[in-house]
Design a protein around this motif. Structure first.
Motif, PDB file in Angstrom:
ATOM      1  N   TYR A 191       9.305  48.324  13.126  1.00 27.51           N
ATOM      2  CA  TYR A 191       9.878  47.670  11.948  1.00 27.51           C
ATOM      3  C   TYR A 191      10.007  48.621  10.756  1.00 27.51           C
ATOM      4  O   TYR A 191      10.740  48.355   9.817  1.00 27.51           O
ATOM      5  N   LEU A 192       9.292  49.737  10.803  1.00 32.70           N
ATOM      6  CA  LEU A 192       9.380  50.692   9.684  1.00 32.70           C
ATOM      7  C   LEU A 192      10.779  51.304   9.570  1.00 32.70           C
ATOM      8  O   LEU A 192      11.129  51.871   8.548  1.00 32.70           O
ATOM      9  N   LYS A 193      11.577  51.166  10.641  1.00 33.29           N
ATOM     10  CA  LYS A 193      12.934  51.713  10.610  1.00 33.29           C
ATOM     11  C   LYS A 193      13.922  50.757   9.932  1.00 33.29           C
ATOM     12  O   LYS A 193      15.047  51.137   9.663  1.00 33.29           O
ATOM     13  N   LEU A 194      13.526  49.503   9.699  1.00 29.59           N
ATOM     14  CA  LEU A 194      14.457  48.532   9.132  1.00 29.59           C
ATOM     15  C   LEU A 194      14.798  48.915   7.694  1.00 29.59           C
ATOM     16  O   LEU A 194      13.916  49.293   6.926  1.00 29.59           O
ATOM     17  N   PRO A 195      16.074  48.816   7.346  1.00 32.60           N
ATOM     18  CA  PRO A 195      16.501  49.357   6.054  1.00 32.60           C
ATOM     19  C   PRO A 195      15.833  48.704   4.837  1.00 32.60           C
ATOM     20  O   PRO A 195      15.639  49.365   3.826  1.00 32.60           O
ATOM     21  N   ALA A 196      15.490  47.431   4.913  1.00 29.29           N
ATOM     22  CA  ALA A 196      14.886  46.786   3.742  1.00 29.29           C
ATOM     23  C   ALA A 196      13.459  47.266   3.504  1.00 29.29           C
ATOM     24  O   ALA A 196      12.933  47.160   2.393  1.00 29.29           O
ATOM     25  N   GLY A 231      11.036  58.355   5.021  1.00 20.85           N
ATOM     26  CA  GLY A 231      11.707  58.029   3.763  1.00 20.85           C
ATOM     27  C   GLY A 231      11.127  56.812   3.071  1.00 20.85           C
ATOM     28  O   GLY A 231      11.792  56.175   2.253  1.00 20.85           O
ATOM     29  N   LEU A 232       9.890  56.466   3.378  1.00 20.43           N
ATOM     30  CA  LEU A 232       9.241  55.321   2.717  1.00 20.43           C
ATOM     31  C   LEU A 232       8.330  55.822   1.603  1.00 20.43           C
ATOM     32  O   LEU A 232       7.749  56.896   1.708  1.00 20.43           O
ATOM     33  N   ALA A 233       8.191  55.040   0.565  1.00 22.80           N
ATOM     34  CA  ALA A 233       7.249  55.374  -0.496  1.00 22.80           C
ATOM     35  C   ALA A 233       5.900  54.741  -0.181  1.00 22.80           C
ATOM     36  O   ALA A 233       5.833  53.686   0.453  1.00 22.80           O
TER      37      ALA A 233
HETATM   38 MG    MG Z   1      13.873  51.853   5.056  1.00 24.55          MG
END
Ligand code: MG
Ligand code: C2E
Ligand code: MG
Ligand code: MG
Length: 291
Positions: A191-196, A231-233
């Motif tokens: 789920y970490l790949k989901l854009p939201a 690319g996650l904060a």
């Molecule tokens: Mg994302």
């Protein structure tokens, strides 16, 4: 054996447990009335950028002010509200409150970048959720990216096949998701790949042991490295000491929240912080005491 069972049954009813059960029963009854009787209050806990101590946003945290029993914390009443099927109404109340507050700050010229709202699994996975959220944001005339939603890994599990659709609707709307209590659930990382999904909140249980615990240090370092490469904060929860702050900043974590910077505070106090930050020519407010 039957005898053992009998003993176990007997041992179950300690006076302490009876008192707890009584309290739960009384609170359950009162919880039904709490919304109507306006007994909920929202506090806001600021989060700051490690880079420059800039205020990046705040998390809305709910308190129940019981008329006879005083303040009751969400860890006690949120599970009850879930059992009673009331959590949807409570979460909707919180979201509307937050959107109204953000709208008021916007109109006063103190735009808060982002307020995070905790959403329970039962409401987040409800088919009406995204539509309700959209209309609350629109009704209050705020920008969608000023609202962030915090959900846990188990919420994503509960959502199942609908995850992808819900997440892409939220992404389209412009509302980011933070994975709360990250590392404490048991789910795949797909789920970490989901854009939201844009933020990971490292659970306080990993921050607690920093920097002394070699295990916690390794886990946090690995979480930050993984998040960054996706690319996650990363927001660290429960930062209480300068040493934790320094460690987290050192491993490339961007953002922190915790008693070191601020306890959860009332909206008017957060408004005051926002006003100070907005003053042109005034040095950025430092929530972190200089070390
Ligand atoms: Mg994302
Ligand atoms: P959470 O979302 O992980 O919230 C963080 C909790 O850690 C908050 O507790 C906050 O007060 C506490 N905290 C923050 N900084 C520190 C620190 O430096 N040290 C320590 N020891 N604690 C710190 P709180 O407000 O009691 O909330 C507990 C949980 O209740 C939240 O965990 C969230 O899961 C849930 N919750 C709170 N408000 C709402 C709400 O409006 N709706 C729903 N559905 N759940 C909520
Ligand atoms: Mg949270
Ligand atoms: Mg958390």
């Amino acid at each position: 054996s039957a005898k053992q069972e009998e003993r176990n049954t007997y041992r179950f009813y300690t006076p302490r447990m009876r008192a707890d059960a009584n309290r739960r029963l009384l609170l359950l009854t009162d919880l039904r009335r709490a919304l109507e009787e306006n007994q909920f209050q929202l506090l806001y806990q600021p989060s700051i950028a490690f880079e420059n101590n800039e205020l990046l946003g705040a998390e809305a945290l709910l308190r129940w002010h019981h008329p006879e029993r005083g303040y009751i914390m969400p860890s006690e009443f949120v599970p009850m509200a879930e059992t009673l099927g009331l959590i949807r109404h409570i979460d909707e109340w919180v979201l509307d409150r937050v959107c109204r507050q953000v709208s008021q700050w916007n109109s006063e010229g103190v735009k808060i970048p982002r307020v995070a709202v905790n959403i329970s699994a039962g409401w987040f996975s409800h088919p009406d959720f995204v539509q309700q959220l959209t209309s609350t944001i629109e009704r209050n005339g705020i920008e969608a990216h000023q609202i962030m939603l915090e959900i846990t890994e188990s919420t994503i599990l509960q959502l199942g096949d609908a995850t992808r659709q819900t997440m892409s609707s939220l992404h389209e709307l412009g509302v980011a998701i933070a994975i709360d209590d990250f590392g404490t659930g048991y789910s795949s990382l797909a789920y970490l790949k989901l854009p939201a999904v844009a933020y990971l909140k490292v659970d306080r249980s990993f921050v607690d042991g920093l920097p002394e615990s070699a295990e916690d240090a390794s886990i946090v370092q690995a979480m930050v490295a993984m998040a960054r490469s996706l690319g996650l904060a990363v927001i660290a929860e429960g930062v209480e000491t300068e040493a934790q702050h320094e460690f987290l900043r050192g491993v490339g974590c961007e953002e922190g929240q915790g008693y070191l910077y601020s306890r959860p505070i009332e909206a008017k106090n957060l408004g005051e912080l926002l006003r100070q930050e907005a003053k042109p020519g005034v040095a950025r407010l430092s929530l972190v005491p200089p070390s």
